[in-house]
Design a protein around this motif. Structure first.
Motif, PDB file in Angstrom:
ATOM      1  N   MET A   1      10.792  48.384  -1.106  1.00  0.00           N
ATOM      2  CA  MET A   1      12.052  48.978  -1.524  1.00  0.00           C
ATOM      3  C   MET A   1      12.569  48.325  -2.804  1.00  0.00           C
ATOM      4  N   LEU A   2      12.519  47.015  -2.877  1.00  0.00           N
ATOM      5  CA  LEU A   2      13.014  46.321  -4.061  1.00  0.00           C
ATOM      6  C   LEU A   2      12.242  46.715  -5.319  1.00  0.00           C
ATOM      7  N   SER A   4      10.864  49.551  -6.051  1.00  0.00           N
ATOM      8  CA  SER A   4      11.278  50.894  -6.471  1.00  0.00           C
ATOM      9  C   SER A   4      12.689  50.872  -7.054  1.00  0.00           C
ATOM     10  N   LEU A   5      13.554  50.031  -6.529  1.00  0.00           N
ATOM     11  CA  LEU A   5      14.898  49.885  -7.076  1.00  0.00           C
ATOM     12  C   LEU A   5      14.839  49.311  -8.484  1.00  0.00           C
ATOM     13  N   LYS A   7      12.307  49.456 -10.548  1.00  0.00           N
ATOM     14  CA  LYS A   7      11.721  50.476 -11.416  1.00  0.00           C
ATOM     15  C   LYS A   7      12.761  51.530 -11.802  1.00  0.00           C
ATOM     16  N   SER A   8      13.573  51.938 -10.851  1.00  0.00           N
ATOM     17  CA  SER A   8      14.619  52.928 -11.107  1.00  0.00           C
ATOM     18  C   SER A   8      15.637  52.400 -12.114  1.00  0.00           C
TER      19      SER A   8
END
Length: 88
Positions: A1-2, A4-5, A7-8
């Motif tokens: 999850m971290l 992807s956060l 990257k976003s």
């Protein structure tokens, strides 16, 4: 999850940088507007923006005209900041 956060956030930060460059916003002069709070608010708005796909599509299409005003929640803020082309 971290990952992807992260990257976003990196993606949104890059889009904000592209928008600032495309609109010729004078970052140095803008940093003095309201003690830099306008840039800080713009960054926070970009970090939570729901128009990432529209922004990417606009840039992919050549970022012509002022269509960004239709999807960018920071449009009015970017327009109100000092611009290099107007600063001289």
């Amino acid at each position: 999850m971290l990952p992807s956060l992260i990257k976003s956030l990196e993606q949104r930060s890059a889009l904000m940088q592209q928008m600032i460059q495309r609109l010729d916003v004078d970052l140095e002069a803008s940093a003095t507007v309201a003690l830099g709070t306008q840039l800080s608010r713009a960054a926070r708005t970009c970090a939570y923006c729901r128009s990432v796909a529209a922004c990417q599509t606009w840039f992919a299409g050549g970022a012509r005209g002022d269509a960004y005003r239709q999807f960018c929640p920071n449009a009015a803020r970017f327009d109100s900041l000092p611009h290099k082309s107007k600063a001289a």
